[in-house]
Scaffold this motif. Sequence first.
Motif, mmCIF file in Angstrom:
data_model
loop_
_atom_site.group_PDB
_atom_site.id
_atom_site.type_symbol
_atom_site.label_atom_id
_atom_site.label_comp_id
_atom_site.label_asym_id
_atom_site.label_seq_id
_atom_site.Cartn_x
_atom_site.Cartn_y
_atom_site.Cartn_z
ATOM 1 N N ASN A 1 42.320 35.251 46.516
ATOM 2 C CA ASN A 1 41.700 36.504 46.753
ATOM 3 C C ASN A 1 42.043 37.726 46.185
ATOM 4 O O ASN A 1 41.719 38.708 46.571
ATOM 5 N N ASN A 2 43.295 37.721 45.420
ATOM 6 C CA ASN A 2 43.809 38.827 45.078
ATOM 7 C C ASN A 2 43.341 39.285 43.674
ATOM 8 O O ASN A 2 43.748 38.493 42.646
ATOM 9 N N LEU A 3 42.428 40.314 43.534
ATOM 10 C CA LEU A 3 41.779 40.586 42.286
ATOM 11 C C LEU A 3 42.694 41.122 41.278
ATOM 12 O O LEU A 3 42.667 40.811 39.973
ATOM 13 N N LEU A 4 44.031 41.784 41.705
ATOM 14 C CA LEU A 4 44.976 42.191 40.789
ATOM 15 C C LEU A 4 45.523 41.178 40.049
ATOM 16 O O LEU A 4 45.571 41.126 38.837
ATOM 17 N N PHE A 5 45.663 40.055 40.827
ATOM 18 C CA PHE A 5 46.503 38.820 40.184
ATOM 19 C C PHE A 5 45.461 38.261 39.290
ATOM 20 O O PHE A 5 45.662 37.825 38.105
ATOM 21 N N GLN A 6 44.156 37.795 39.882
ATOM 22 C CA GLN A 6 43.163 37.135 38.899
ATOM 23 C C GLN A 6 43.161 37.763 37.862
ATOM 24 O O GLN A 6 42.946 37.378 36.518
ATOM 25 N N MET A 7 42.794 39.224 37.763
ATOM 26 C CA MET A 7 42.163 39.902 36.489
ATOM 27 C C MET A 7 43.263 40.135 35.677
ATOM 28 O O MET A 7 43.254 40.158 34.206
ATOM 29 N N SER A 8 44.477 40.591 36.110
ATOM 30 C CA SER A 8 45.860 40.766 35.367
ATOM 31 C C SER A 8 45.892 39.480 34.701
ATOM 32 O O SER A 8 46.376 39.503 33.144
ATOM 33 N N PHE A 9 45.997 38.305 35.246
ATOM 34 C CA PHE A 9 46.283 36.946 34.597
ATOM 35 C C PHE A 9 45.262 36.666 33.542
ATOM 36 O O PHE A 9 45.657 36.480 32.439
ATOM 37 N N PHE A 10 43.969 37.047 33.701
ATOM 38 C CA PHE A 10 42.581 36.887 32.877
ATOM 39 C C PHE A 10 43.021 37.902 31.515
ATOM 40 O O PHE A 10 42.835 37.307 30.345
ATOM 41 N N TYR A 11 43.267 39.031 31.983
ATOM 42 C CA TYR A 11 43.506 39.930 30.953
ATOM 43 C C TYR A 11 44.886 39.333 30.045
ATOM 44 O O TYR A 11 44.992 39.921 28.717
ATOM 45 N N GLY A 12 45.751 39.165 30.808
ATOM 46 C CA GLY A 12 46.854 38.620 30.030
ATOM 47 C C GLY A 12 46.762 37.538 28.979
ATOM 48 O O GLY A 12 47.266 37.735 27.782
#
Length: 547
Positions: free
Chosen positions: A83-94
């Motif tokens: 549920n951590n958007l920072l992790f989800q999207m940082s990983f996705f953009y990474g």
Amino acid sequence: MQDYRALKLLDRFEKVFSSFGVDYKIMRRLLQVKLTMDGRRVPTIFSENKKNKNKEDSNQFIKSLWIYVLFGLFMIPFLFIGNNLLFQMSFFYGIFTFFIMTTMISDFSSVLLDIRDRNILFPKPVDRKTMSTAKMVHVLIYLSFLTIAFVGIPLIVVLAKKGILFFLISVVNIILIDLLIVVLTALIYIFILRFFDGEKLKDIINYVQIGLSLMIMVGYQLLIRSFEFIDLTISLEPRWWQIFIFPMWYGANTEMILNGEFQLFYVIFTVLGILVPFLSIWTFMRLNSTFEQSLQKLAYHGNAKKRKRSKMGQALLRIICRSHEERAFFRFASSTMKNERDFKLKVYPSLGFSIVIPFIFIMNSYDTDLNHLSASKSYLTIYFSLIIIPTIMVLLKYSGKYKGAWIFRVVPINHLKPMFSGTIKAFILKLYLPVYLFLSALFIVLFGVSIVPDLVVVFLNACIYAVICFMILKKSIPFSESFVEYNQKSNGGVLFGLMLFVALFAGLHFASTFVSYGIYLYLIIAIIFLGVIWKVAFNITWEKILS
């Protein structure tokens, strides 16, 4: 010439280009010619096929985008991890940054550094800023196709599951990342061109491209390690070095806008994510005329350095290669692998990965606790350095100077065995062995001198693996095919199958450690098997090559 849809879309931004001093009409015409020429660039594999004569205006890059669509499908689960958007999207953009940056370095750097059209355009009334901007937009057009193929389906899923606001934020972030990647790459080349020239410049550019590839992998690992996983809860403790991991900038703005996290950490990252791309574009537009002037340095070839062959080196070569023919092909392959920049750009990043990957697995297993490392069998992670061998074995048939391969048909070669054995030996000794020795030295520091027999076994298995790859892969004269053809061929299935042999070697090695003196028995077996397989692998005839 065809009036492409991408150019019609670009017409809406005519005033933006004009405000930067770019002659938009000339830039549009240059782009139209470039896109037309891209469509006419037919791979060698198609040029001999009569059925494809009517397809010469189709762009083969567009046809190859399906593989990126497939990769994009694998990204969808990362949008719903925790549920951590920072992790989800940082990983996705990474992940997105990893694929786009590697593609930028391997496929589009040659476009930015292209000087072949200068003899035509320089006598014409074409501003250098316009020429440079046309190159940049040319790259951005293809990166937009690549981006849509890669994240198109994941963004549709985002729109359906998370709403229009999440979708719009993701689209804006992806556009900003694309701009940042292209412009930063160009700025790095501007900096290099400013301080170097001649042959040294070309070597420096090669090494920078290789270094960028390694930095992407290291940065990807730093991104993952920025987060802690405790009882399935994902948390982040801010660190100063995270400011250099720019995929986190865009994960932070998603978290801030959607979840209202207005802490200083999120605000700084959001501002950087918006400010840096536009600041980079402004800087490039100010320097692009300098960029075009500096590109002239690439036209200077300089004088090749002549190095004398040492007596010791000649003596070792006579031991390694028994016949005159094999020594000749060994020298030829060594010289090609050392001097041809297209080949080095494709191969050297893989060699760098072979150094990084084993340590990544060690660190992921032990995190920061390395106290028990020396007593473990984690030294077997060195087998991950072997997975790059099939890729390089495939690349040994390609060259930027492939048209000179006609010489092989003229030279009175009675047997093809020296040609292939000499080339494989050159690859093992000149490319793989130096990397492996460096990796082995680091492993000895970590695990102790007791693993030396294991390291010898791994190297023997690497030699056996190279021969097995040669036997399974399609045969071709070394350095006789164009890299354009390589880009159009898909060897993914075969390469993946060949990587299973690495698991087999590692499994046998692991099993031998449970037997008293098992590693020495394995060493003897490996030597015998290598001698046998080497004798039978290279008995290739011209008929088999031409079939």
